[in-house]
Design an enzyme around this catalytic site. Structure first.
Site, PDB file in Angstrom:
ATOM      1  N   LYS A 276      11.390 -15.851 -10.405  1.00 38.72           N
ATOM      2  CA  LYS A 276      11.194 -14.810 -11.432  1.00 38.72           C
ATOM      3  C   LYS A 276      10.157 -15.265 -12.459  1.00 38.72           C
ATOM      4  O   LYS A 276       9.286 -14.487 -12.858  1.00 38.72           O
ATOM      5  CB  LYS A 276      12.512 -14.489 -12.170  1.00 38.72           C
ATOM      6  CG  LYS A 276      13.572 -13.789 -11.362  1.00 38.72           C
ATOM      7  CD  LYS A 276      13.240 -12.380 -10.975  1.00 38.72           C
ATOM      8  CE  LYS A 276      12.615 -12.278  -9.651  1.00 38.72           C
ATOM      9  NZ  LYS A 276      13.265 -12.096  -8.439  1.00 38.72           N
TER      10      LYS A 276
ATOM     11  N   GLU B 171      15.840 -19.002  -7.496  1.00 42.47           N
ATOM     12  CA  GLU B 171      15.594 -17.598  -7.828  1.00 42.47           C
ATOM     13  C   GLU B 171      15.028 -17.463  -9.245  1.00 42.47           C
ATOM     14  O   GLU B 171      14.117 -16.667  -9.486  1.00 42.47           O
ATOM     15  CB  GLU B 171      16.895 -16.800  -7.653  1.00 42.47           C
ATOM     16  CG  GLU B 171      16.832 -15.336  -8.059  1.00 42.47           C
ATOM     17  CD  GLU B 171      15.754 -14.516  -7.348  1.00 42.47           C
ATOM     18  OE1 GLU B 171      15.187 -14.970  -6.342  1.00 42.47           O
ATOM     19  OE2 GLU B 171      15.454 -13.401  -7.845  1.00 42.47           O
TER      20      GLU B 171
ATOM     21  N   GLU C 257       6.612 -15.183 -10.742  1.00 43.08           N
ATOM     22  CA  GLU C 257       6.019 -13.889 -10.403  1.00 43.08           C
ATOM     23  C   GLU C 257       5.860 -12.971 -11.605  1.00 43.08           C
ATOM     24  O   GLU C 257       4.865 -12.268 -11.720  1.00 43.08           O
ATOM     25  CB  GLU C 257       6.788 -13.195  -9.273  1.00 43.08           C
ATOM     26  CG  GLU C 257       8.223 -12.846  -9.575  1.00 43.08           C
ATOM     27  CD  GLU C 257       8.950 -12.176  -8.409  1.00 43.08           C
ATOM     28  OE1 GLU C 257       8.306 -11.634  -7.502  1.00 43.08           O
ATOM     29  OE2 GLU C 257      10.200 -12.199  -8.414  1.00 43.08           O
TER      30      GLU C 257
ATOM     31  N   CYS D  18       0.842  -1.184   0.000  1.00 40.86           N
ATOM     32  CA  CYS D  18       0.000   0.000   0.000  1.00 40.86           C
ATOM     33  C   CYS D  18       0.882   1.240   0.000  1.00 40.86           C
ATOM     34  O   CYS D  18       1.806   1.348   0.792  1.00 40.86           O
ATOM     35  CB  CYS D  18      -0.924   0.102   1.209  1.00 40.86           C
ATOM     36  SG  CYS D  18      -2.425  -0.825   1.033  1.00 40.86           S
TER      37      CYS D  18
ATOM     38  N   LYS E 148       5.580  -4.557  -4.069  1.00 41.82           N
ATOM     39  CA  LYS E 148       6.923  -4.518  -3.488  1.00 41.82           C
ATOM     40  C   LYS E 148       6.858  -4.003  -2.057  1.00 41.82           C
ATOM     41  O   LYS E 148       5.860  -3.409  -1.679  1.00 41.82           O
ATOM     42  CB  LYS E 148       7.767  -3.579  -4.341  1.00 41.82           C
ATOM     43  CG  LYS E 148       9.244  -3.883  -4.326  1.00 41.82           C
ATOM     44  CD  LYS E 148       9.944  -3.078  -5.371  1.00 41.82           C
ATOM     45  CE  LYS E 148      11.415  -3.398  -5.418  1.00 41.82           C
ATOM     46  NZ  LYS E 148      11.694  -4.724  -5.981  1.00 41.82           N
TER      47      LYS E 148
ATOM     48  N   ASN F  36      -1.827   2.191   5.724  1.00 42.23           N
ATOM     49  CA  ASN F  36      -0.985   1.079   5.280  1.00 42.23           C
ATOM     50  C   ASN F  36      -0.669   0.245   6.508  1.00 42.23           C
ATOM     51  O   ASN F  36      -0.188   0.774   7.505  1.00 42.23           O
ATOM     52  CB  ASN F  36       0.304   1.628   4.648  1.00 42.23           C
ATOM     53  CG  ASN F  36       1.422   0.592   4.531  1.00 42.23           C
ATOM     54  OD1 ASN F  36       2.581   0.907   4.719  1.00 42.23           O
ATOM     55  ND2 ASN F  36       1.089  -0.634   4.211  1.00 42.23           N
ATOM     56  N   GLY F  37      -0.977  -1.049   6.433  1.00 39.41           N
ATOM     57  CA  GLY F  37      -0.701  -1.941   7.551  1.00 39.41           C
ATOM     58  C   GLY F  37      -1.874  -2.868   7.790  1.00 39.41           C
ATOM     59  O   GLY F  37      -2.754  -3.013   6.935  1.00 39.41           O
TER      60      GLY F  37
ATOM     61  N   HIS G  14      14.830 -39.062  -6.362  1.00 38.51           N
ATOM     62  CA  HIS G  14      14.109 -39.324  -5.109  1.00 38.51           C
ATOM     63  C   HIS G  14      12.659 -38.899  -5.206  1.00 38.51           C
ATOM     64  O   HIS G  14      12.048 -38.523  -4.214  1.00 38.51           O
ATOM     65  CB  HIS G  14      14.826 -38.640  -3.945  1.00 38.51           C
ATOM     66  CG  HIS G  14      16.201 -39.170  -3.737  1.00 38.51           C
ATOM     67  ND1 HIS G  14      16.470 -40.298  -2.995  1.00 38.51           N
ATOM     68  CD2 HIS G  14      17.396 -38.759  -4.235  1.00 38.51           C
ATOM     69  CE1 HIS G  14      17.773 -40.542  -3.024  1.00 38.51           C
ATOM     70  NE2 HIS G  14      18.354 -39.620  -3.780  1.00 38.51           N
TER      71      HIS G  14
ATOM     72  N   ARG H  84       4.101  -0.344  -4.745  1.00 39.23           N
ATOM     73  CA  ARG H  84       3.664  -0.823  -3.432  1.00 39.23           C
ATOM     74  C   ARG H  84       2.267  -1.421  -3.461  1.00 39.23           C
ATOM     75  O   ARG H  84       1.795  -1.967  -2.454  1.00 39.23           O
ATOM     76  CB  ARG H  84       3.687   0.328  -2.416  1.00 39.23           C
ATOM     77  CG  ARG H  84       5.045   0.964  -2.233  1.00 39.23           C
ATOM     78  CD  ARG H  84       4.959   2.086  -1.237  1.00 39.23           C
ATOM     79  NE  ARG H  84       4.616   1.589   0.069  1.00 39.23           N
ATOM     80  CZ  ARG H  84       5.483   1.215   0.993  1.00 39.23           C
ATOM     81  NH1 ARG H  84       6.762   1.291   0.743  1.00 39.23           N
ATOM     82  NH2 ARG H  84       5.082   0.774   2.152  1.00 39.23           N
TER      83      ARG H  84
ATOM     84  N   TRP I  36      -2.898  -2.441  -1.735  1.00 37.32           N
ATOM     85  CA  TRP I  36      -2.617  -3.861  -1.880  1.00 37.32           C
ATOM     86  C   TRP I  36      -3.449  -4.522  -0.779  1.00 37.32           C
ATOM     87  O   TRP I  36      -3.123  -4.413   0.407  1.00 37.32           O
ATOM     88  CB  TRP I  36      -1.129  -4.165  -1.701  1.00 37.32           C
ATOM     89  CG  TRP I  36      -0.817  -5.588  -2.026  1.00 37.32           C
ATOM     90  CD1 TRP I  36      -0.535  -6.112  -3.260  1.00 37.32           C
ATOM     91  CD2 TRP I  36      -0.804  -6.688  -1.110  1.00 37.32           C
ATOM     92  NE1 TRP I  36      -0.354  -7.467  -3.163  1.00 37.32           N
ATOM     93  CE2 TRP I  36      -0.510  -7.855  -1.856  1.00 37.32           C
ATOM     94  CE3 TRP I  36      -1.028  -6.819   0.265  1.00 37.32           C
ATOM     95  CZ2 TRP I  36      -0.418  -9.119  -1.283  1.00 37.32           C
ATOM     96  CZ3 TRP I  36      -0.949  -8.075   0.835  1.00 37.32           C
ATOM     97  CH2 TRP I  36      -0.636  -9.209   0.063  1.00 37.32           C
TER      98      TRP I  36
HETATM   99  N1  GLU Z   1      -5.306  -3.502   5.519  1.00 37.02           N
HETATM  100  C1  GLU Z   1      -5.547  -2.461   4.550  1.00 37.02           C
HETATM  101  C2  GLU Z   1      -6.447  -2.925   3.428  1.00 37.02           C
HETATM  102  O1  GLU Z   1      -6.621  -4.102   3.184  1.00 37.02           O
HETATM  103  C3  GLU Z   1      -4.241  -1.882   4.046  1.00 37.02           C
HETATM  104  C4  GLU Z   1      -3.389  -2.932   3.384  1.00 37.02           C
HETATM  105  C5  GLU Z   1      -1.908  -2.617   3.197  1.00 37.02           C
HETATM  106  O2  GLU Z   1      -1.370  -1.712   3.771  1.00 37.02           O
HETATM  107  O3  GLU Z   1      -1.246  -3.355   2.404  1.00 37.02           O
HETATM  108  O4  GLU Z   1      -6.993  -2.102   2.748  1.00 37.02           O
END
Ligand code: GLU
Length: 595
Positions: free
Chosen positions: A478, A474, A481, A2, A590, A100-101, A497, A27, A74
């Site tokens: 790549k 790795e 993703e 986010c 990211k 964000n969080g 195995h 983000r 996100w």
């Molecule tokens: N938890 C919040 C949402 O789902 C923010 C997500 C985040 O910061 O990635 O909207």
């Protein structure tokens, strides 16, 4: 994850904030939204989809107001739709927040607030913040006082910007999630990360945890409590000037950030070879004196940790553990003041890795952050910081930060093995020179042909032994993703195995090897070929059973640095052939700042 961005000043906030969000798109890009306030009220607009389309809508609406907040999401709680896009509003629409969080006690707060008469408009955890502020004001607190009560009410991680229809200010606070403020000339740019506001200012203030700040046209102040009264303090955290050019965060004529960053690796490695040995000199004794050494990282950084494990065993003759950040708690009890934890993170904000550094320090261990985020939370927390010299990495998929991490670990290893200084640099210079060939137009053309052959394949297997297995891991990541291909890394020694059962007629199998490993790889590839696999070899010379070959010469200790380059290009070219956006892989973002 986010991106949040705001603006306080005298210019039109809406287009500025959308531009700031655009530079934070790495983000998250599930949905976006802004809220702008002026003396007549608050304008709110949200949208699912690209910020480019959103910008057009905002330009058409041209909302007035030079104070605002914005968000590119996100999703962690609630699906990707317009209802769940931020900003979230209080019931009466007078308060707007972006977050964000993750709020861990959101469910309980939602029940409590619903009982108090609040109606929720989204499924997000974030929305509780808007209602808590509204309830605080309803209970008689000022908006600022209600904001300062958030740390007592919220469990979890948050970077929050809040705004009220009644005042042209933005309030800011963080815990666990990153939040900085860009300081311009009479204007302020609160944001998740520096690139957001870089074209406007390079002066930045890092916000401490759980401190409230108010941004207004009169300035930026810290909010404090005297009893129950909110007072404004002028003592801000010291500001710093960041040394990043706006060009370093632009595509600079390239079609995507990912290819720009792949091609950036030669110059990054050059800067690293010239700049890192002096810094590493300081941490080599710390590593040498440690009883135990742990490398910790997530995703691509974890693969770098695994490379470090092989390298320390073979070159330094020291046992180290490579641990996935989210598993660190299971090992933390083993640490004490004789332990050293080396934390690898591109952003320096990866929540699980940051948590690992905290746990290590709580146990008295020494900590070394190896990060591109020289001013990040991790860099500020760890006792030693080794930068990656890579410059900003804005494509979601890590490329140049990975090879820089490998180079730093190679320098650690050779420093500890007491090699002469010339021996430290030589393989890295060799890798540096090889990078030019591997990224040449001819090499890219050849890799594009290999990518064409992978089109339509339901899955691909990648194998290698020892450090080549790390390259397989790795490279598989790549391909997964960036190109959405089911790619599975199999240890070269483990084929018989069980995993041979997966090989069918035409299954592509990519083998990584160097001169030393080539005899064993010949045998393994022949066994796969006998069962119908199509063999793609990546090494100094083709195998007898190769259907396609990508030449990568040995570069000693630095071989994994060069081996991964064609794989980064392969993932990029395959994504383009499949009409996917290599910079914006589905469901990803990211800087993983959520659990
Ligand atoms: N938890 C919040 C949402 O789902 C923010 C997500 C985040 O910061 O990635 O909207």
């Amino acid at each position: 994850m986010c991106g949040i961005a705001g603006y306080v000043g005298s210019r039109d906030a809406a287009p500025l904030i959308v531009d700031c969000l655009k530079r934070l798109e790495y983000r998250g890009y599930d949905s976006c939204g802004i809220a702008v306030v002026d003396s007549h009220g608050m304008f709110v607009r949200k949208s699912v989809g690209s910020l480019d389309a959103f910008r057009e809508a905002i330009e058409a609406a041209s909302p007035a107001g030079s104070v605002g907040i914005g968000h590119t999401r996100w999703a962690t709680h609630g699906k990707v739709d317009q209802r769940n896009a931020h900003p979230h509003l209080s019931c009466d629409g007078s308060i707007a927040i972006v977050h964000n969080g993750v709020i861990n006690n959101a469910d309980r707060l939602r029940v409590q607030l619903t009982r108090e008469g609040h109606t929720f408009a989204s499924d997000t955890d974030s929305e509780v913040i808007a209602h808590l502020l509204e309830q605080g004001v309803k209970d008689g607190a000022s908006f600022e006082r209600a904001f300062l009560a958030l740390p007592e009410q919220l469990l979890g991680t948050y970077a929050v910007l809040a705004m009220s229809r009644d005042s042209e200010v933005v309030l800011a606070m963080r815990k666990g999630s990153p939040l900085v403020v860009g300081i311009g000339d009479g204007e302020y740019f609160p944001a998740s990360d520096i690139p957001s506001f870089l074209p406007n200012t390079s002066r930045v203030v890092y916000l401490g945890e759980n401190e409230g700040f108010v941004l207004s046209r009169n300035g930026m102040e810290r909010l404090d409590l005297e009893g129950d009264r909110v007072v404004h303090r002028a003592d801000l955290p010291a500001s710093q000037f960041v040394n990043l050019s706006p060009e370093s965060i632009s595509k600079g004529g390239f079609e995507h950030f990912m290819i720009k960053e792949i091609l950036d690796q030669a110059s990054g490695l050059e800067r690293l070879i010239q700049g890192a040995p002096d810094l590493i000199g300081d941490v080599v004794p710390v590593l040498r004196d440690a009883r135990d050494i742990i490398f910790v990282g997530a995703g691509t950084s974890y693969h770098a940790c695994l490379f470090g494990e092989y390298l320390f065993a073979s070159v330094v003759r020291r046992h180290v553990d490579a641990i996935v950040s989210s598993d660190f708690e299971h090992h933390a009890e083993l640490l004490d003041s004789h332990s050293v934890v080396v934390a690898l993170s591109q952003s320096g904000e990866t929540l699980d890795t940051l948590e690992a550094v905290r746990m290590a320090q709580d146990r008295g261990a020494r900590t070394i952050a190896v990060t591109n985020g020289e001013l990040s939370s991790m860099a500020r927390l760890a006792q030693h910081v080794i930068p990656l010299f890579a410059g900003p990495e804005l494509a979601v998929a890590a490329t140049k930060s990975y090879t820089a991490q490998l180079a730093i670990l190679a320098l650690f290893g050779e420093g500890l093995a007491n090699q002469r200084p010339s021996a430290v640099g030589r393989p890295l210079w060799q890798a540096h020179d090889a990078l030019f060939n591997l990224t040449s137009e001819a090499a890219r053309h050849h890799t594009r042909e290999v990518a064409r052959e992978l089109l339509g394949a339901p899955a691909v297997f990648l194998t290698g032994r020892g450090r080549h297995y790390v390259t397989a891991l790795e490279a598989a990541l790549k391909l997964k993703e960036v190109a959405g291909l089911r790619a599975e890394a199999l240890h070269g020694g483990e084929m018989k195995h069980g995993t041979l059962a997966l090989i069918e007629d035409g299954t592509p199998a990519i083998h990584f090897f160097d001169e030393q490993e080539s005899p064993r790889t010949e045998v393994a590839a022949s066994e796969l070929k006998s069962r119908g696999a199509r063999i793609i070899s990546v090494g100094p010379r083709p195998l007898a059973s190769s259907d396609q070959h990508i030449r990568v010469d040995d570069a000693g200790i630095a071989t994994p640095i060069v081996q991964v380059i064609p794989m980064q290009i392969l993932a990029y070219e395959l994504a383009k052939l499949k009409s996917m956006d290599p910079d914006r892989p589905r469901n990803l973002a990211k800087s993983v700042t959520v659990p």
